[in-house]
Design a protein around this motif. Sequence first.
Motif, short mmCIF file in Angstrom:
data_model
loop_
_atom_site.label_atom_id
_atom_site.label_comp_id
_atom_site.label_asym_id
_atom_site.label_seq_id
_atom_site.Cartn_x
_atom_site.Cartn_y
_atom_site.Cartn_z
N LYS A 71 -10.34 1.78 -8.19
CA LYS A 71 -10.49 2.82 -7.18
C LYS A 71 -9.15 3.50 -6.92
O LYS A 71 -8.14 2.85 -6.65
CB LYS A 71 -11.02 2.24 -5.87
CG LYS A 71 -11.30 3.32 -4.85
CD LYS A 71 -11.94 2.78 -3.59
CE LYS A 71 -12.23 3.97 -2.68
NZ LYS A 71 -12.89 3.54 -1.46
N GLY A 72 -9.15 4.83 -7.05
CA GLY A 72 -7.93 5.60 -6.86
C GLY A 72 -7.10 5.79 -8.11
O GLY A 72 -6.15 6.58 -8.12
N TRP A 73 -7.41 5.08 -9.20
CA TRP A 73 -6.70 5.26 -10.46
C TRP A 73 -7.12 6.60 -11.06
O TRP A 73 -8.18 7.14 -10.72
CB TRP A 73 -7.05 4.15 -11.44
CG TRP A 73 -6.40 2.82 -11.13
CD1 TRP A 73 -6.35 2.19 -9.92
CD2 TRP A 73 -5.77 1.97 -12.06
NE1 TRP A 73 -5.71 1.00 -10.05
CE2 TRP A 73 -5.34 0.83 -11.36
CE3 TRP A 73 -5.52 2.05 -13.42
CZ2 TRP A 73 -4.67 -0.22 -11.98
CZ3 TRP A 73 -4.87 1.00 -14.03
CH2 TRP A 73 -4.44 -0.12 -13.32
N LYS A 74 -6.28 7.13 -11.96
CA LYS A 74 -6.56 8.43 -12.56
C LYS A 74 -6.36 8.39 -14.07
O LYS A 74 -5.49 7.69 -14.58
CB LYS A 74 -5.63 9.49 -11.98
CG LYS A 74 -5.85 9.72 -10.50
CD LYS A 74 -4.83 10.70 -9.95
CE LYS A 74 -5.04 10.85 -8.44
NZ LYS A 74 -4.00 11.69 -7.84
N VAL A 75 -7.16 9.20 -14.75
CA VAL A 75 -6.97 9.53 -16.16
C VAL A 75 -6.65 11.01 -16.19
O VAL A 75 -7.33 11.82 -15.56
CB VAL A 75 -8.22 9.24 -17.00
CG1 VAL A 75 -8.10 9.82 -18.40
CG2 VAL A 75 -8.48 7.74 -17.07
N ARG A 76 -5.58 11.37 -16.90
CA ARG A 76 -5.14 12.77 -16.95
C ARG A 76 -4.82 13.13 -18.37
O ARG A 76 -4.34 12.29 -19.15
CB ARG A 76 -3.91 12.92 -16.06
CG ARG A 76 -3.38 14.33 -15.94
CD ARG A 76 -2.26 14.44 -14.92
NE ARG A 76 -1.11 13.63 -15.23
CZ ARG A 76 -0.13 13.98 -16.07
NH1 ARG A 76 -0.19 15.14 -16.70
NH2 ARG A 76 0.88 13.18 -16.28
N ASP A 130 -2.03 4.35 -12.08
CA ASP A 130 -2.60 3.47 -11.06
C ASP A 130 -2.74 4.21 -9.74
O ASP A 130 -2.41 5.38 -9.64
CB ASP A 130 -1.78 2.17 -10.93
CG ASP A 130 -0.39 2.37 -10.34
OD1 ASP A 130 -0.08 3.46 -9.80
OD2 ASP A 130 0.41 1.42 -10.42
N ARG A 131 -3.24 3.54 -8.71
CA ARG A 131 -3.52 4.23 -7.43
C ARG A 131 -2.27 4.74 -6.75
O ARG A 131 -2.34 5.62 -5.90
CB ARG A 131 -4.33 3.32 -6.49
CG ARG A 131 -3.59 2.17 -5.90
CD ARG A 131 -4.45 1.33 -4.94
NE ARG A 131 -5.76 0.99 -5.43
CZ ARG A 131 -6.04 -0.09 -6.16
NH1 ARG A 131 -5.09 -0.94 -6.46
NH2 ARG A 131 -7.25 -0.31 -6.58
N LYS A 132 -1.09 4.24 -7.15
CA LYS A 132 0.18 4.75 -6.59
C LYS A 132 0.76 5.87 -7.44
O LYS A 132 1.84 6.37 -7.15
CB LYS A 132 1.19 3.61 -6.46
CG LYS A 132 0.78 2.59 -5.42
CD LYS A 132 1.83 1.51 -5.27
CE LYS A 132 1.40 0.52 -4.19
NZ LYS A 132 2.39 -0.54 -4.01
N GLY A 133 0.05 6.26 -8.49
CA GLY A 133 0.50 7.35 -9.34
C GLY A 133 1.46 6.93 -10.43
O GLY A 133 2.00 7.77 -11.14
N ARG A 134 1.66 5.62 -10.60
CA ARG A 134 2.55 5.13 -11.66
C ARG A 134 1.79 5.10 -12.99
O ARG A 134 0.65 4.65 -13.05
CB ARG A 134 3.03 3.72 -11.34
CG ARG A 134 3.91 3.64 -10.12
CD ARG A 134 4.27 2.22 -9.83
NE ARG A 134 3.05 1.46 -9.53
CZ ARG A 134 2.98 0.47 -8.66
NH1 ARG A 134 4.05 0.08 -8.00
NH2 ARG A 134 1.84 -0.16 -8.45
#
Length: 152
Positions: A71-76, A130-134
């Motif tokens: 939850k909150g992780w991103k794929v870009r 990850d959810r912190k944008g790392r």
Amino acid sequence: MRVAPAVAALVSAVTLAAGTALPAAARTAPHPVRIVKIYYDSPGADRRTNDSLNAEYITLLNTSRRAVNLKGWKVRDKSGYTYKFGKVVLRAKKRVTLRTGQGDDGVAVVYWNRKQYVWNNDEDTAYLLDRKGRQVDSCSYKASSRSAYVDC
């Protein structure tokens, strides 16, 4: 007191051989959630049908023995198209596939719900944040006439 470069190199080699080069806390282990595949060129003509969009996807693998809450992780991608995971828990040693088109999310498959392609057919880079944008992983590719996907 200065140590001659040759002596310093010998001390470093002995230290490495003894296994005391870095304390365990100083070593960086890769994150257990990894990008393992990008299917960037769906079969057939790119007509933006939902079936064609869903044939374009990225797969993540949890290599650990513990579940990871995405939850909150991103794929870009390199262009900045970004997908943010909702309530997805990736169980130990399991995969989740993110398909570009529309559909109903499940345990092993989630949908970006886009009406346009994300992954370029010639080259691109996928980033996992990850959810912190790392950034915890990335995978780049250049298209090959022999394949429409890349194993990362």
